[in-house]
Design a protein around this motif. Structure first.
Motif, short mmCIF file in Angstrom:
data_model
loop_
_atom_site.label_atom_id
_atom_site.label_comp_id
_atom_site.label_asym_id
_atom_site.label_seq_id
_atom_site.Cartn_x
_atom_site.Cartn_y
_atom_site.Cartn_z
N PHE A 274 0.82 -1.22 0.00
CA PHE A 274 0.00 0.00 0.00
C PHE A 274 0.85 1.27 0.00
O PHE A 274 0.38 2.32 -0.42
CB PHE A 274 -0.91 0.03 1.24
CG PHE A 274 -1.95 -1.04 1.27
CD1 PHE A 274 -3.20 -0.83 0.70
CD2 PHE A 274 -1.70 -2.26 1.87
CE1 PHE A 274 -4.17 -1.81 0.74
CE2 PHE A 274 -2.67 -3.25 1.91
CZ PHE A 274 -3.91 -3.03 1.35
N CYS A 275 2.09 1.18 0.49
CA CYS A 275 2.90 2.37 0.75
C CYS A 275 4.18 2.36 -0.07
O CYS A 275 4.68 1.30 -0.47
CB CYS A 275 3.25 2.47 2.24
SG CYS A 275 1.81 2.41 3.34
N GLN A 276 4.71 3.56 -0.28
CA GLN A 276 6.01 3.72 -0.93
C GLN A 276 6.71 4.95 -0.38
O GLN A 276 6.06 5.89 0.09
CB GLN A 276 5.83 3.83 -2.45
CG GLN A 276 4.90 4.93 -2.90
CD GLN A 276 4.72 4.96 -4.40
OE1 GLN A 276 5.57 4.48 -5.14
NE2 GLN A 276 3.60 5.51 -4.86
N ILE B 178 6.85 8.64 3.73
CA ILE B 178 6.07 7.46 3.38
C ILE B 178 4.69 7.90 2.91
O ILE B 178 3.96 8.59 3.64
CB ILE B 178 5.94 6.52 4.60
CG1 ILE B 178 7.32 6.01 5.01
CG2 ILE B 178 5.01 5.36 4.27
CD1 ILE B 178 7.28 5.15 6.24
N HIS B 179 4.34 7.55 1.72
CA HIS B 179 3.02 7.84 1.16
C HIS B 179 2.26 6.53 1.00
O HIS B 179 2.70 5.63 0.29
CB HIS B 179 3.16 8.54 -0.19
CG HIS B 179 3.77 9.91 -0.09
ND1 HIS B 179 3.01 11.04 0.05
CD2 HIS B 179 5.06 10.30 -0.11
CE1 HIS B 179 3.81 12.10 0.11
NE2 HIS B 179 5.07 11.67 0.01
N CYS B 180 1.11 6.46 1.66
CA CYS B 180 0.29 5.25 1.64
C CYS B 180 -1.03 5.53 0.95
O CYS B 180 -1.65 6.58 1.16
CB CYS B 180 0.04 4.73 3.06
SG CYS B 180 1.55 4.24 3.94
N GLU B 181 -1.47 4.59 0.15
CA GLU B 181 -2.73 4.69 -0.57
C GLU B 181 -3.78 3.80 0.09
O GLU B 181 -3.44 2.77 0.67
CB GLU B 181 -2.56 4.27 -2.03
CG GLU B 181 -1.56 5.11 -2.82
CD GLU B 181 -2.02 6.55 -2.98
OE1 GLU B 181 -3.25 6.79 -2.91
OE2 GLU B 181 -1.16 7.42 -3.16
N PRO B 182 -5.04 4.16 0.01
CA PRO B 182 -6.08 3.34 0.64
C PRO B 182 -6.32 2.02 -0.09
O PRO B 182 -6.92 1.11 0.48
CB PRO B 182 -7.32 4.25 0.58
CG PRO B 182 -7.05 5.19 -0.54
CD PRO B 182 -5.58 5.41 -0.56
N CYS B 183 -5.86 1.95 -1.35
CA CYS B 183 -6.08 0.72 -2.13
C CYS B 183 -4.74 0.21 -2.65
O CYS B 183 -3.76 0.95 -2.78
CB CYS B 183 -7.02 0.97 -3.31
SG CYS B 183 -8.66 1.56 -2.82
N LEU B 184 -4.73 -1.08 -2.97
CA LEU B 184 -3.53 -1.67 -3.59
C LEU B 184 -3.35 -1.09 -4.98
O LEU B 184 -4.28 -0.56 -5.59
CB LEU B 184 -3.69 -3.19 -3.68
CG LEU B 184 -3.71 -3.94 -2.33
CD1 LEU B 184 -4.14 -5.39 -2.56
CD2 LEU B 184 -2.34 -3.88 -1.66
N ARG B 185 -2.10 -1.15 -5.45
CA ARG B 185 -1.84 -0.65 -6.80
C ARG B 185 -2.61 -1.48 -7.82
O ARG B 185 -2.62 -2.72 -7.79
CB ARG B 185 -0.34 -0.71 -7.08
CG ARG B 185 0.45 0.41 -6.40
CD ARG B 185 1.90 0.40 -6.86
NE ARG B 185 2.63 -0.72 -6.31
CZ ARG B 185 3.23 -0.72 -5.12
NH1 ARG B 185 3.16 0.36 -4.34
NH2 ARG B 185 3.89 -1.78 -4.69
N GLY B 186 -3.28 -0.81 -8.74
CA GLY B 186 -4.10 -1.47 -9.74
C GLY B 186 -5.57 -1.56 -9.35
O GLY B 186 -6.39 -2.00 -10.16
N TRP B 187 -5.90 -1.16 -8.13
CA TRP B 187 -7.27 -1.18 -7.67
C TRP B 187 -7.86 0.23 -7.79
O TRP B 187 -7.15 1.23 -7.84
CB TRP B 187 -7.35 -1.64 -6.22
CG TRP B 187 -7.02 -3.10 -6.03
CD1 TRP B 187 -5.87 -3.72 -6.37
CD2 TRP B 187 -7.86 -4.09 -5.44
NE1 TRP B 187 -5.90 -5.05 -6.04
CE2 TRP B 187 -7.14 -5.32 -5.46
CE3 TRP B 187 -9.14 -4.10 -4.91
CZ2 TRP B 187 -7.66 -6.50 -4.97
CZ3 TRP B 187 -9.65 -5.28 -4.40
CH2 TRP B 187 -8.92 -6.46 -4.44
N ILE C 28 3.07 10.33 7.29
CA ILE C 28 4.09 10.21 8.33
C ILE C 28 5.45 10.44 7.70
O ILE C 28 5.84 9.79 6.75
CB ILE C 28 4.05 8.80 8.97
CG1 ILE C 28 2.65 8.53 9.53
CG2 ILE C 28 5.11 8.65 10.04
CD1 ILE C 28 2.46 7.12 10.03
N LYS C 29 6.18 11.41 8.25
CA LYS C 29 7.52 11.71 7.73
C LYS C 29 8.49 10.62 8.20
O LYS C 29 8.47 10.20 9.36
CB LYS C 29 7.98 13.08 8.21
CG LYS C 29 7.21 14.22 7.57
CD LYS C 29 7.79 15.56 7.92
CE LYS C 29 7.04 16.67 7.20
NZ LYS C 29 7.61 18.01 7.51
#
Length: 421
Positions: free
Chosen positions: A261-263, A269-278, A412-413
């Motif tokens: 979810f995060c990169q 750190i940037h996190c997305e609510p969905c998996l990549r491709g969703w 979150i830094k």
């Protein structure tokens, strides 16, 4: 003359300093200073002839000080001072001939003082004083012809006093001067005491005002700090709740690492609510499988694929979600193929979703034909909403997975490994 000029300049400078330091309370002190300077100048210019003028100035200054200190209650005292000053001037100017006029002035002053002190009850006393003053004046003006034999006996004590006053005119003058001097000294002492007391009070007031200002400033600082801490506490509480919610979601994904979810981008750190491709819609994430024919799966295999990603076949609850599904599920291959959704027919002949809930409202293309199979496809065509159809569960098709979106907290830094230490 140079000495006089320096004295006048010093007088004005001292008055200026007092007014700057004490404000309106400096008026009595300034009056006394002006009084002494005027007397000094007059004595230097006029010599011994300046005594009557100096007496008038002293009288004016003492009255001014009394009115400034006592207010309206100073009237009797001011009357007595005026009485002594007038008598002093008259005796200095007229000598022994001033006795009748001085008696009239004394009579007037005594009546004024008695009326101020006793009020209406002073009338009998004032009448007696008027009687004695009139006899004294007549005796001084007309001599022994002013009264008969009976009045002569009555005036005998007063005559003795009058003759003594005539034979020694300087004695009352000395007594008046001494009394006036003593009174001035007492007034000056009282004034100095009052000024010192006022200075002490002003100093204490200034100290208390400074302390109050400091306490108020400290209170304001503490209030601002309290509000800042309360906001920080609210932010921390909100972040705590977000982290707890996120933790609950993460613990559900035992097969998916958090890095899915995060990169890490620029040390953060940037996190997305969905998996990549969703694709996210509302509080859910959707995966539309659009792979080639060789990877198409049956209904059960499609569900297993979703379960491996901690998801399940999509459950369509409302018309808005149905519209979202149709807009993101493109038509493919032929009119018989579509996308598997999480709806199937049980042995009790009920349409049930994968979460166990029974179908309430469906978006069927016509009436569902149970004889065709027990699993449901969603086919996108010309009709936007009515896209559901029934087919055998072994048929190979694409599918749609659904899972809850992860409510990540605020960014979150994080320092990258090469930036640490």
């Amino acid at each position: 003359m140079q000495h006089l000029g320096k004295t006048v300049i010093t007088h004005w400078v001292v008055k200026l300093v007092l007014r700057a330091s004490l404000g309106s309370t400096a008026q009595p002190v300034c009056a006394i200073i002006t009084h002494w300077v005027l007397k000094l100048v007059l004595r230097a210019v006029l010599g011994s002839t300046a005594q009557p003028v100096c007496a008038i100035i002293t009288h004016w200054v003492v009255k001014l000080v009394l009115r400034a200190s006592l207010g309206s209650t100073a009237q009797p005292v001011c009357a007595i001072i005026t009485h002594w000053m007038v008598k002093l001037v008259l005796r200095a100017s007229l000598g022994s001939t001033a006795q009748p006029v001085c008696a009239i002035i004394t009579h007037w002053v005594l009546k004024l003082v008695l009326r101020a002190v006793l009020g209406s009850t002073a009338q009998p006393v004032c009448a007696i004083i008027t009687h004695w003053v009139l006899k004294l004046v007549l005796r001084a003006v007309l001599g022994s012809t002013a009264f008969g034999s009976q009045a002569r006996d009555t005036l005998l004590p007063l005559r003795c006093v009058s003759e003594d006053a005539v034979t020694s005119p300087s004695a009352p003058h000395r007594r008046a001067t001494v009394c006036l001097g003593v009174l001035c000294v007492l007034l000056l002492a009282g004034l100095v005491t009052t000024c010192v007391f006022n200075i002490i009070q002003v100093s204490q007031h200034s100290t208390l005002l400074a302390l109050y200002t400091q306490e108020r400033s400290a209170h304001q600082t503490l209030r601002v700090a309290k509000m800042s801490l309360e906001r920080e506490n609210e932010d921390l509480a909100q972040q705590r709740d977000e982290l707890n919610t996120t933790l609950r979601f993460i613990t559900q994904f035992s097969k998916i690492p958090a890095k899915a979810f995060c990169q890490l981008i620029d040390g953060e750190i940037h996190c997305e609510p969905c998996l990549r491709g969703w694709i996210q819609y509302g509080s859910n994430c959707y995966f539309f499988y659009t792979g080639p024919y060789t990877s198409w799966l049956s209904w059960h295999s499609s569900r297993q694929h979703c379960l491996k990603m901690e998801a399940d076949l999509v459950i369509i609850d409302n018309i808005e979600e149905q519209e979202f599904i149709n807009q993101n599920a493109p038509n493919y291959f032929d009119e018989y193929h579509g996308y598997w959704i999480g709806l199937s027919l049980t042995n009790e002949k009920k349409w049930v979703w994968t979460n166990g809930s029974v179908l309430d409202t469906g978006f069927w293309i016509g009436q569902p034909q149970i004889s065709y199979g027990a699993c449901v496809l969603s086919k996108t065509g010309d009709v936007t909403l009515q896209s559901w159809t029934v087919n055998t569960c072994q048929m190979l098709n694409r599918w749609i997975c659904e899972m809850n979106a992860v409510p990540w907290p605020r960014p979150i830094k994080h320092r990258a490994p090469d930036q640490q230490g």
